[in-house]
Motif scaffolding. Structure first.
Motif, PDB file in Angstrom:
ATOM      1  N   TYR A 194      24.656  45.413 -27.564  1.00 18.75           N
ATOM      2  CA  TYR A 194      24.089  44.060 -27.441  1.00 18.75           C
ATOM      3  C   TYR A 194      25.165  43.041 -27.083  1.00 18.75           C
ATOM      4  O   TYR A 194      24.921  42.113 -26.312  1.00 18.75           O
ATOM      5  N   VAL A 248      20.066  36.984 -28.903  1.00 18.79           N
ATOM      6  CA  VAL A 248      19.900  38.297 -29.515  1.00 18.79           C
ATOM      7  C   VAL A 248      19.131  38.114 -30.817  1.00 18.79           C
ATOM      8  O   VAL A 248      19.504  37.306 -31.661  1.00 18.79           O
ATOM      9  N   ILE A 291      16.975  45.598 -32.045  1.00 20.73           N
ATOM     10  CA  ILE A 291      17.617  44.442 -31.412  1.00 20.73           C
ATOM     11  C   ILE A 291      16.825  44.099 -30.154  1.00 20.73           C
ATOM     12  O   ILE A 291      16.482  44.991 -29.372  1.00 20.73           O
ATOM     13  N   ILE A 336      17.186  41.454 -26.887  1.00 17.07           N
ATOM     14  CA  ILE A 336      17.964  40.451 -26.157  1.00 17.07           C
ATOM     15  C   ILE A 336      16.991  39.794 -25.190  1.00 17.07           C
ATOM     16  O   ILE A 336      16.326  40.474 -24.414  1.00 17.07           O
TER      17      ILE A 336
END
Length: 126
Positions: free
Chosen positions: A28, A45, A72, A74
């Protein structure tokens, strides 16, 4: 303040795991650095607190069940051609994840100088 409305914009979402790496670094972070290097309008993020992916394994931030691989996301919003460039650059880094691209309407608000660079492909000014 000046407003410029854009209809030629896309939202890019990249779904990966917190433990995903690229050349030994957190993926990330590598992706956000690449997006910044490419001159994207911005990136955020998000760290998921609960969810599951294609393998149906639940990831949770609960104290009792601490997951070390939380979801996660983004997220990036920019002009269409810039999002297309970003997808081409980032796609090879994703080994286990998902990328989505969706049309979106953006209302840029700021000073004349701040919105000038986005005015070129604006459809309508407000």
């Amino acid at each position: 303040m000046v407003e410029v409305e854009h209809w030629n914009t896309l939202r890019l979402r990249i779904y990966i795991g917190e433990n995903d790496k690229w050349e030994g670094r957190p993926l990330y972070k590598v992706i956000v650095e690449k997006l910044r290097e490419m001159g994207m309008a911005g990136a955020t993020v998000y760290r998921g607190i609960y969810g599951f992916g294609k393998k149906s394994r639940v990831h949770s931030s609960d104290i009792i069940r601490l997951s070390t691989d939380l979801p996660i996301i983004i997220e990036v919003v920019d002009r269409g051609h810039k999002i297309e460039e970003a997808v081409k650059a980032i796609k090879p880094m994703i080994k286990d994840g998902m990328i989505t691209v969706e049309p979106t309407i953006v209302l840029w608000v700021g000073t004349k100088e701040e919105v000038r660079k986005f005015k070129d492909d604006a459809v309508r000014e407000g």
